[in-house]
Enzyme design. Structure first.
Site, PDB file in Angstrom:
ATOM      1  N   THR A   8       0.844  -1.191   0.000  1.00  0.00           N
ATOM      2  CA  THR A   8       0.000   0.000   0.000  1.00  0.00           C
ATOM      3  C   THR A   8       0.880   1.241   0.000  1.00  0.00           C
ATOM      4  OG1 THR A   8      -1.774  -1.128   1.180  1.00  0.00           O
ATOM      5  CG2 THR A   8      -1.756   1.271   1.287  1.00  0.00           C
ATOM      6  N   TYR A  23      -8.619  -7.908   6.249  1.00  0.00           N
ATOM      7  CA  TYR A  23      -9.600  -7.266   5.376  1.00  0.00           C
ATOM      8  C   TYR A  23     -10.784  -8.217   5.138  1.00  0.00           C
ATOM      9  CZ  TYR A  23      -5.858  -3.909   5.065  1.00  0.00           C
ATOM     10  OH  TYR A  23      -4.876  -2.996   5.397  1.00  0.00           O
TER      11      TYR A  23
END
Length: 359
Positions: free
Chosen positions: A32, A184
């Protein structure tokens, strides 16, 4: 100087993983970086970043949301609009021009999100808010309270993954990786400490694995199983995930093997018994990732492949700071040190300005 890999290193041997014909076994892990446009459109700066790292055996993109509600953090890329698809096409062309192969990692953040980021309430398997805080454009805030997905909504979430996979391949990507790790949404369904459902998507290991398997099967039916990878992190507590029953991964690995996906990407420690269990349960290519902050030593990774415990390795932070990591490891050259202050968001600094050996 570091000790160089030998020319006959198992890490440098080619590998076939589904539709992917890899020139060697050192993959770039998803990282990320928060450099997309505000609306989630991948941009030219990102195209430069990924093209610089095209010598990886396979470039796996940063986690990219398959829907607006799936976004976790500001400036992460999406794969659910035409503009975003066009942005990925630009990135793929840049990577291909440098001889690389590219997959888009599809990441629905689930409860790891905030209403300030998405404009709507996050969704999750159960209405259990994650502990801790999350970064938003207004700074660090407590995670928003999620709502539990209704059983009849789950098909529409799977359809979002399918659409994102279709858009990824239409943009020229070689395939996709489903992010079922790091706390997630897909991981939230697997985790018995988060998933409190009483329908067919919760309870025993078969039910908790169902959402991931249904998603993988639907995506495979859309783009081909040989273009699909799945990432897992069994037992990893990141993002307030707790798992007491890891037998769900036996069910998952067996099911993914039956679907025939290209590879299973596992984030864990090398001596974690779960790695050996997955090696036995999954018949396809197994990719090892040592995880957050770990110092990826090429010779330790080489031994894992040489011993047959894994087939390939995915490296994160070292690729972040060393676009030509494979060259550096092969030649025994010194490595650039990553600047942690530039990891998440910003401009080209600490992103596209790490020098290569030739520079």
């Amino acid at each position: 100087m570091t000790t160089s890999l030998k020319q006959n290193s198992t890490l440098l041997e080619p590998l076939r993983a589904g539709a992917f014909s890899l020139p060697h076994r050192i993959l770039m892990a998803p990282l990320t970086r928060n450099r997309a446009d505000r609306d989630g459109t991948p941009n030219e700066l990102q195209a430069t970043y990924y093209a610089q790292r095209a010598q990886a055996g396979l470039v796996i993109s940063e986690g990219s949301q398959p829907s607006a509600v799936g976004q976790g953090y500001p400036n992460t890329p999406g794969v659910h609009t035409d503009a975003q698809q066009n942005g990925w096409a630009r990135i793929v062309r840049s990577v291909r021009d440098e001889g690389g192969q590219f997959v888009v990692q599809l990441m629905h953040a689930g409860r790891i999100s905030h209403v300030d980021t998405t404009g709507t309430q996050p969704v999750a398997p159960s209405a259990v808010r994650a502990a801790g805080q999350i970064f938003t454009e207004s700074g660090m805030q407590a995670h928003s309270d999620p709502r539990a997905l209704d059983t009849d909504e789950i098909a529409s979430v799977i359809a979002e993954f399918v659409d994102a996979a279709r858009r990824s391949v239409a943009a020229g990507a070689d395939g996709v990786e489903l992010h079922a790790a790091n706390g997630y949404l897909l991981h939230q369904f697997l985790a018995d400490g988060v998933n409190q459902r009483t329908d067919r998507y919760g309870g025993d290991p078969e039910n908790r694995a169902r959402f991931v398997l249904d998603t993988a099967r639907a995506v495979a039916n859309e783009i081909g199983a040989d273009r699909v990878g799945v990432r897992v992190s069994p037992g990893h507590p990141f993002n307030d995930v707790s798992e007491t029953d890891l037998s769900v991964y036996d069910v998952l690995a067996t099911g993914l093997g039956e679907i025939g996906i290209a590879y299973l990407h596992v984030l864990c420690e090398a001596d974690d018994p779960v790695l050996a269990k997955l090696r036995g349960a999954f018949p396809g290519v197994l990719v090892f990732n040592s995880g957050f902050g770990a110092d990826s030593d090429p010779h330790e990774l080489e031994q894992l492949v040489k011993d047959g415990r894994v087939d390939a390795v995915a490296v994160g932070r070292k690729f972040l700071a060393n676009p030509d990591l494979v060259d550096r490891w092969t030649q025994g050259a010194e490595l650039n040190e990553p600047d942690q202050s530039t990891f998440y968001g910003g401009d080209h600094r600490g992103y596209t300005d790490y020098p290569k050996l030739t520079e």
